[in-house]
Scaffold this active site. Structure first.
Site, PDB file in Angstrom:
ATOM      1  N   THR A 241     -14.390  -0.910  -1.269  1.00  0.00           N
ATOM      2  CA  THR A 241     -14.401  -1.506   0.221  1.00  0.00           C
ATOM      3  C   THR A 241     -14.741  -2.913   0.266  1.00  0.00           C
ATOM      4  OG1 THR A 241     -15.064  -0.700   2.536  1.00  0.00           O
ATOM      5  CG2 THR A 241     -16.749  -0.570   0.626  1.00  0.00           C
ATOM      6  N   GLN A 263     -21.462  -1.579   4.261  1.00  0.00           N
ATOM      7  CA  GLN A 263     -20.256  -1.471   3.307  1.00  0.00           C
ATOM      8  C   GLN A 263     -20.668  -1.490   1.995  1.00  0.00           C
ATOM      9  OE1 GLN A 263     -17.009  -0.532   4.503  1.00  0.00           O
ATOM     10  NE2 GLN A 263     -18.634  -0.111   6.036  1.00  0.00           N
ATOM     11  N   HIS A 266     -21.335   1.743  -0.092  1.00  0.00           N
ATOM     12  CA  HIS A 266     -20.487   2.552  -0.812  1.00  0.00           C
ATOM     13  C   HIS A 266     -20.550   2.449  -2.366  1.00  0.00           C
ATOM     14  CE1 HIS A 266     -17.893   4.168   2.432  1.00  0.00           C
ATOM     15  NE2 HIS A 266     -18.262   2.980   3.264  1.00  0.00           N
ATOM     16  N   GLU A 332     -10.124  -5.942   4.158  1.00  0.00           N
ATOM     17  CA  GLU A 332      -9.871  -4.593   4.463  1.00  0.00           C
ATOM     18  C   GLU A 332     -10.306  -4.212   6.158  1.00  0.00           C
ATOM     19  OE1 GLU A 332     -11.116   0.090   3.114  1.00  0.00           O
ATOM     20  OE2 GLU A 332     -12.284  -1.759   2.602  1.00  0.00           O
ATOM     21  N   HIS A 333     -11.687  -4.729   6.125  1.00  0.00           N
ATOM     22  CA  HIS A 333     -12.502  -4.735   7.548  1.00  0.00           C
ATOM     23  C   HIS A 333     -12.815  -6.030   7.887  1.00  0.00           C
ATOM     24  CE1 HIS A 333     -13.519  -0.945   5.354  1.00  0.00           C
ATOM     25  NE2 HIS A 333     -13.243  -0.302   6.446  1.00  0.00           N
ATOM     26  N   ASP A 366     -15.350   3.833  10.646  1.00  0.00           N
ATOM     27  CA  ASP A 366     -15.359   4.586   9.709  1.00  0.00           C
ATOM     28  C   ASP A 366     -15.309   6.174   9.957  1.00  0.00           C
ATOM     29  OD1 ASP A 366     -15.343   2.875   7.365  1.00  0.00           O
ATOM     30  OD2 ASP A 366     -17.666   2.825   7.456  1.00  0.00           O
ATOM     31  N   GLU A 420      35.123  -8.574  -1.055  1.00  0.00           N
ATOM     32  CA  GLU A 420      34.188  -8.106  -2.011  1.00  0.00           C
ATOM     33  C   GLU A 420      34.916  -7.427  -3.158  1.00  0.00           C
ATOM     34  OE1 GLU A 420      31.427  -5.709   0.090  1.00  0.00           O
ATOM     35  OE2 GLU A 420      30.565  -7.322   0.961  1.00  0.00           O
ATOM     36  N   HIS A 425      37.428   0.625  -0.134  1.00  0.00           N
ATOM     37  CA  HIS A 425      36.494   0.814   1.086  1.00  0.00           C
ATOM     38  C   HIS A 425      37.570   0.622   2.133  1.00  0.00           C
ATOM     39  CE1 HIS A 425      33.239   0.305  -1.339  1.00  0.00           C
ATOM     40  NE2 HIS A 425      32.486   0.629  -0.645  1.00  0.00           N
TER      41      HIS A 425
END
Length: 435
Positions: A241, A263, A266, A332-333, A366, A420, A425
């Site tokens: 984190t 944080q 963690h 992340e945060h 969270d 092409e 096609h």
């Protein structure tokens, strides 16, 4: 406790900032060979491999890998009342926020009788990984399951590591959270082996392979997700984190320090970064951190995280420089604790989730903000998003043309097909108009 990076009186490009950004040296590629061996073991030996891996890595051999539905129901009944109330509130908030993420379908009419229909279809089956180890994460059950349910996924399986203190079963609070959400397919398996089991299935467990795997985990989980990506979809290779706080002199240093610690709690590899143009704030935070960190239950883990290479106090000349650093980092945060956080927000390009003002800490996200806490790390916010209902949806285009609408573009199709070197096609279209 935290080292400083002084960027004052310097002018750095985005590439130069990226080169000096403090990060933990965690590379899923370094665990790739080990993860591949564990996945191959599960593919060849099935349940027996998962039992052996649990004994080797989790210190316990489960009685059974798939948790019986009655055990999930029992765990739900045993949930602490306060925890159950909090989970119910979190489920409601995440569900309402996730419902806003469902894109609207639509029809584009290009000409009379020429329509392209846009619709969003859920995947059929998902595997949700809920980590276990240093902490217990019933909140991750909510964050993974609710968006999948909102998207309309019909089949959901949860994998979480077996717990030694619970005789090899999944932690009862995880089981209770699953039961609260009506999930009855839960497996006591963790690490790379669990990711392999979800991706390829385990016939002797009647575990069918999934279409998408989501959820955070350690470096081996991230490596396994990288290896199975392509066979299944994944959300991201989530790593340790991160929190980055942009703050000015108006911020309360005690609250800033507490948010950094929250944080760092963690994991030893968690990243905590303060970016500020105020030396007074920086000095105050540095002075407060040792005392506040020592009071936490995970004091040793916090101390390692805050003193490691991935955590720092970054001094800048002004908030413009702080924004440039944050955008290069892609946290992340991201917390913005400034006199005018909305002004800073206007220039933010990359962040997994953004928390504005002193009363919007990452801890809120969270658990009970309603936003999702499964977010990209390691700079992934520069090119990917957090988990949401959209993670489990696939856009599909439905083309509906009448004969006259096709006739109107027949010559253009033939011209492009010939250019092409793919004349068949054009012939396929022309064949519908034999005259």
């Amino acid at each position: 406790m935290m080292h400083s990076v002084d960027l004052r009186a310097t002018s750095s490009s985005k590439a130069e900032l990226a080169a000096i950004i403090p990060r933990a040296t965690v590379d899923p590629a370094s665990a790739g060979a080990a993860a591949a061996a564990l996945i191959d073991d599960v593919r060849s030996r099935g349940e027996l491999a998962l039992l052996d891996q649990a004994e080797r890595f989790d210190g316990v051999r489960p009685t059974r890998i798939r948790i019986h539905a009655r055990d999930i129901g029992f765990a739900l009944g045993q949930l602490d009342r306060a925890v159950r109330t909090a989970l119910e509130e979190a489920i409601d908030r995440v569900r309402r926020a996730s419902e806003a993420q469902i894109p609207a379908g639509g029809i584009t009419t290009l000409a009379e009788g020429a329509e392209v229909v846009q619709r969003w279809q859920p995947v059929g089956r998902v595997g949700l990984y809920v980590p276990g180890g240093k902490a217990v994460y019933p909140s991750s059950v909510v964050m993974n399951v609710v968006p999948a349910q909102v998207a309309g996924v019909g089949s959901i399986a949860i994998a979480s590591p077996p717990q030694r203190q619970f005789d090899g079963s999944v932690h009862p609070v995880i089981l209770g959270a699953a039961g609260l959400l009506g999930i009855d397919e839960v497996y006591a398996m963790g690490g790379a082996g669990a990711i392999g089991a979800l991706a390829y299935g385990v016939p002797d467990l009647s575990l069918d392979p999934v279409d998408v795997i989501t959820g955070p985990g350690n470096v081996f989980v991230a490596a396994a997700k990288r290896l199975v990506h392509g066979r299944v979809g994944i959300d991201s290779e989530a790593g340790p984190t991160e929190i980055l706080i942009i703050a000015d002199a108006s911020a309360d240093p005690r609250l800033v320090a507490m948010d950094l610690i929250s944080q760092a709690e963690h994991d030893e590899l968690a990243a905590a970064i303060l970016v500020t143009d105020s030396t007074e704030l920086a000095d105050a935070v540095v002075a407060l951190l040792p005392e506040l960190a020592a009071r936490t239950a995970a004091a040793e883990r916090v101390a390692v995280s805050l003193s490691a290479e991935q955590s720092a106090i970054v001094l800048v000349d002004d908030l413009t420089a702080a924004i440039a650093f944050s955008n290069a980092y892609g946290p992340e945060h991201l917390e913005i604790v400034t006199e005018s956080p909305e002004r800073v927000l206007d220039s933010i390009e990359s962040a997994g989730a953004i928390f504005l003002g002193a009363n919007s800490p990452v801890s809120l996200g969270d658990y009970l903000a309603g936003s999702n806490h499964v977010l990209p790390t390691g700079g992934g916010a520069r090119f990917s998003s957090g988990l949401g209902a959209y993670t489990f949806l696939r856009p599909q285009q439905i083309i509906r043309y009448s004969e006259s609408a096709l006739a109107a573009v027949r010559d253009d199709i033939v011209a492009l097909a010939d250019a092409e070197g793919l004349p068949a096609h054009g012939e396929a279209v022309a064949a519908r108009f034999p005259d």
